[in-house]
Write a protein that holds these residues in place. Sequence first.
Motif, mmCIF file in Angstrom:
data_model
loop_
_atom_site.group_PDB
_atom_site.id
_atom_site.type_symbol
_atom_site.label_atom_id
_atom_site.label_comp_id
_atom_site.label_asym_id
_atom_site.label_seq_id
_atom_site.Cartn_x
_atom_site.Cartn_y
_atom_site.Cartn_z
ATOM 1 N N MET A 10 1.009 -1.260 0.050
ATOM 2 C CA MET A 10 -0.022 0.092 -0.021
ATOM 3 C C MET A 10 0.893 1.073 -0.060
ATOM 4 S SD MET A 10 -3.011 1.142 -0.333
ATOM 5 C CE MET A 10 -3.729 -0.165 -0.191
ATOM 6 N N VAL A 11 0.712 2.072 -1.245
ATOM 7 C CA VAL A 11 1.584 3.266 -1.241
ATOM 8 C C VAL A 11 0.540 4.552 -0.584
ATOM 9 C CG1 VAL A 11 3.045 4.822 -2.832
ATOM 10 C CG2 VAL A 11 2.905 2.264 -3.012
ATOM 11 N N VAL A 12 1.323 5.195 0.276
ATOM 12 C CA VAL A 12 0.281 6.323 0.399
ATOM 13 C C VAL A 12 1.182 7.524 0.019
ATOM 14 C CG1 VAL A 12 -0.566 7.873 2.630
ATOM 15 C CG2 VAL A 12 -0.456 5.266 2.685
ATOM 16 N N GLY A 13 0.766 8.277 -0.805
ATOM 17 C CA GLY A 13 1.320 9.498 -1.077
ATOM 18 C C GLY A 13 0.433 10.945 -0.968
ATOM 19 N N VAL A 14 1.466 11.728 -0.349
ATOM 20 C CA VAL A 14 0.738 12.959 -0.071
ATOM 21 C C VAL A 14 1.432 14.166 -0.865
ATOM 22 C CG1 VAL A 14 0.990 14.664 1.965
ATOM 23 C CG2 VAL A 14 0.765 12.416 2.573
ATOM 24 N N LEU A 15 0.389 14.920 -1.193
ATOM 25 C CA LEU A 15 0.657 15.961 -2.427
ATOM 26 C C LEU A 15 1.824 17.097 -1.762
ATOM 27 C CD1 LEU A 15 -0.230 16.684 -5.219
ATOM 28 C CD2 LEU A 15 -2.107 18.181 -4.168
ATOM 29 N N ARG A 16 2.759 17.365 -2.510
ATOM 30 C CA ARG A 16 3.535 18.306 -2.119
ATOM 31 C C ARG A 16 3.146 19.751 -1.940
ATOM 32 N NH1 ARG A 16 7.633 15.300 -5.507
ATOM 33 N NH2 ARG A 16 8.689 13.751 -4.393
ATOM 34 N N ASP A 17 3.223 20.369 -0.891
ATOM 35 C CA ASP A 17 2.948 21.794 -0.973
ATOM 36 C C ASP A 17 3.413 22.609 -1.969
ATOM 37 O OD1 ASP A 17 1.619 21.295 1.574
ATOM 38 O OD2 ASP A 17 3.535 21.968 2.670
ATOM 39 N N ASP A 18 4.498 22.234 -2.832
ATOM 40 C CA ASP A 18 5.163 23.299 -3.886
ATOM 41 C C ASP A 18 4.332 22.880 -5.115
ATOM 42 O OD1 ASP A 18 6.364 20.865 -4.109
ATOM 43 O OD2 ASP A 18 8.351 21.939 -4.419
ATOM 44 N N HIS A 47 -7.089 1.980 -6.067
ATOM 45 C CA HIS A 47 -6.506 3.469 -5.936
ATOM 46 C C HIS A 47 -7.570 4.270 -5.214
ATOM 47 C CE1 HIS A 47 -5.890 7.196 -8.173
ATOM 48 N NE2 HIS A 47 -4.846 7.037 -7.505
ATOM 49 N N TYR A 48 -7.461 4.769 -4.165
ATOM 50 C CA TYR A 48 -8.281 5.966 -3.634
ATOM 51 C C TYR A 48 -7.638 7.058 -3.592
ATOM 52 C CZ TYR A 48 -10.359 1.352 -2.179
ATOM 53 O OH TYR A 48 -10.977 -0.066 -2.324
ATOM 54 N N VAL A 49 -8.611 8.402 -3.586
ATOM 55 C CA VAL A 49 -8.105 9.571 -3.341
ATOM 56 C C VAL A 49 -8.917 10.211 -2.080
ATOM 57 C CG1 VAL A 49 -7.683 11.919 -4.535
ATOM 58 C CG2 VAL A 49 -7.476 9.766 -5.899
ATOM 59 N N SER A 50 -8.030 10.884 -1.342
ATOM 60 C CA SER A 50 -8.510 11.682 -0.439
ATOM 61 C C SER A 50 -8.128 13.312 -0.533
ATOM 62 C CB SER A 50 -8.039 11.289 1.222
ATOM 63 O OG SER A 50 -8.302 12.241 2.006
ATOM 64 N N PRO A 51 -9.162 14.132 -1.277
ATOM 65 C CA PRO A 51 -8.816 15.361 -1.587
ATOM 66 C C PRO A 51 -8.734 16.193 -0.335
ATOM 67 C CG PRO A 51 -10.589 14.794 -2.944
ATOM 68 C CD PRO A 51 -10.347 13.437 -1.929
ATOM 69 N N ALA A 52 -9.616 15.759 0.665
ATOM 70 C CA ALA A 52 -9.284 16.558 1.709
ATOM 71 C C ALA A 52 -8.079 16.369 2.656
ATOM 72 C CB ALA A 52 -10.609 16.231 2.904
#
Length: 105
Positions: A10-18, A47-52
């Motif tokens: 399971m890969v958890v990716g967090v969107l970079r601030d930049d 594949h799941y996305v958590s926009p919040a």
Amino acid sequence: MSPTSAQTFMVVGVLRDDTDLAEFAAIRNDEEKQLELLRSAGRIGAHYVSPARRATFVEVIADDEKQVAETLATLPFARFFDADVYPTTPPDAAEIAHRARATTA
């Protein structure tokens, strides 16, 4: 790699601030196409996305973490995320059967 016996991660990716959100949006179709190719090849599962939370969760089916990194590198969105990789337990009989059906369909 046999999708019926490969390890899942399971890969958890967090969107970079930049992240340039306009550039991100512009390549969304490319990302979706690549996810479908990887899914049909038995290399991507859920594949799941958590926009919040500006996060994504991707199940990668691979032999090891090196192969996970290689798979992720093919995704256009990869450069926008900091990713953590978590090995998961081996697939149970139902998951193995599902993967076998998915790769022969």
